[in-house]
Design a protein around this motif. Sequence first.
Motif, PDB file in Angstrom:
ATOM      1  N   THR A 133     -57.559  22.189  84.371  1.00 30.61           N
ATOM      2  CA  THR A 133     -56.269  21.331  84.010  1.00 30.61           C
ATOM      3  C   THR A 133     -56.810  19.748  83.589  1.00 30.61           C
ATOM      4  OG1 THR A 133     -54.988  22.456  85.736  1.00 30.61           O
ATOM      5  CG2 THR A 133     -54.407  20.333  84.961  1.00 30.61           C
ATOM      6  N   THR A 134     -57.731  19.375  84.142  1.00 29.20           N
ATOM      7  CA  THR A 134     -58.424  17.793  83.858  1.00 29.20           C
ATOM      8  C   THR A 134     -58.680  17.801  82.518  1.00 29.20           C
ATOM      9  OG1 THR A 134     -58.577  17.567  86.131  1.00 29.20           O
ATOM     10  CG2 THR A 134     -59.737  15.959  84.619  1.00 29.20           C
ATOM     11  N   ASP A 135     -59.689  19.257  82.057  1.00 29.26           N
ATOM     12  CA  ASP A 135     -60.375  19.052  80.806  1.00 29.26           C
ATOM     13  C   ASP A 135     -59.370  19.396  79.776  1.00 29.26           C
ATOM     14  OD1 ASP A 135     -62.537  18.283  82.262  1.00 29.26           O
ATOM     15  OD2 ASP A 135     -63.519  20.075  82.195  1.00 29.26           O
ATOM     16  N   GLY A 136     -58.213  19.845  80.201  1.00 23.79           N
ATOM     17  CA  GLY A 136     -57.333  20.172  78.805  1.00 23.79           C
ATOM     18  C   GLY A 136     -57.353  21.554  78.526  1.00 23.79           C
ATOM     19  N   VAL A 137     -58.369  22.579  79.127  1.00 29.02           N
ATOM     20  CA  VAL A 137     -58.455  23.881  78.789  1.00 29.02           C
ATOM     21  C   VAL A 137     -56.996  24.469  79.022  1.00 29.02           C
ATOM     22  CG1 VAL A 137     -59.940  25.997  79.441  1.00 29.02           C
ATOM     23  CG2 VAL A 137     -60.987  23.690  79.577  1.00 29.02           C
ATOM     24  N   THR A 138     -56.211  24.455  80.013  1.00 30.95           N
ATOM     25  CA  THR A 138     -55.344  25.088  80.192  1.00 30.95           C
ATOM     26  C   THR A 138     -54.211  24.855  79.054  1.00 30.95           C
ATOM     27  OG1 THR A 138     -55.414  24.582  82.748  1.00 30.95           O
ATOM     28  CG2 THR A 138     -53.411  25.430  81.843  1.00 30.95           C
TER      29      THR A 138
END
Length: 255
Positions: free
Chosen positions: A75-80
């Motif tokens: 979530t933090t890295d934007g993968v989601t």
Amino acid sequence: MWHYIKFELKNTVGYSLAMIVGGLLPLMLAIGNYHATPDPIANQALAKGLFATLLPMIPLGLVILPFTIAFGRDTTDGVTDRLVLFGYSLAKQLIAKFVSVFILVNIITVIYCLTLLHILPLPNLSILSMINIFTSISILSLSLYLLAFTIAQVFQGFHLIQGVAMVFYFGIAFLTGSMGTFQLPSTIESVMQWIPFSIFRETLKTHWATGFLSDMQSQWFKMIVFLFITVVLFCLTQYYRYAKRHMSSLRILIK
């Protein structure tokens, strides 16, 4: 979808901390804490106690730590968000992650049971007790999965999420007696009774060879209540995410 499930399963298996605390640690603690005595009845009672006490540590270790931390990192890295662009909605991601966790937890549980039934002087489990083990482990896995998702969504930042996941893991382990017994205030003990580790252990030890469903009704009731609580937390988290996005949109419009 199956390819994504296999991807998530490989990610979970590749998370070494999860395999240690959820896979290897319960097995090693059960074997390491068993000490044979001249009394075969006492040996059997000790073996049953160790088996039942450490069994819930499998879903706790495999769900709370790896999923919370991995989902928080994604979530933090934007993968989601990027996966959503490729057609994997958040719901699909949650389903795929849970299926991978469910498969892994049940595989580790099978290994745990076969190994300890072979090494320790345990009597044969009844079919009903065996069904109870896998049903209860599955319910605990789903409940802890929803709790893990709640943690990953409410808290922000990878390191904070990792810290909170660790607190939940060790907190549940210590307070439910998985890592030793402690004298707790009566209020805390009353609350912890609704995390059904203790009643699951006692039911398994007491009705190891039972063939009656009525012997397990109290345990399953608390399992369902615990699942219901985590479902409520999950729904509140979804509302929190929706409200947060709505507020962000309003701020942009105001500007």
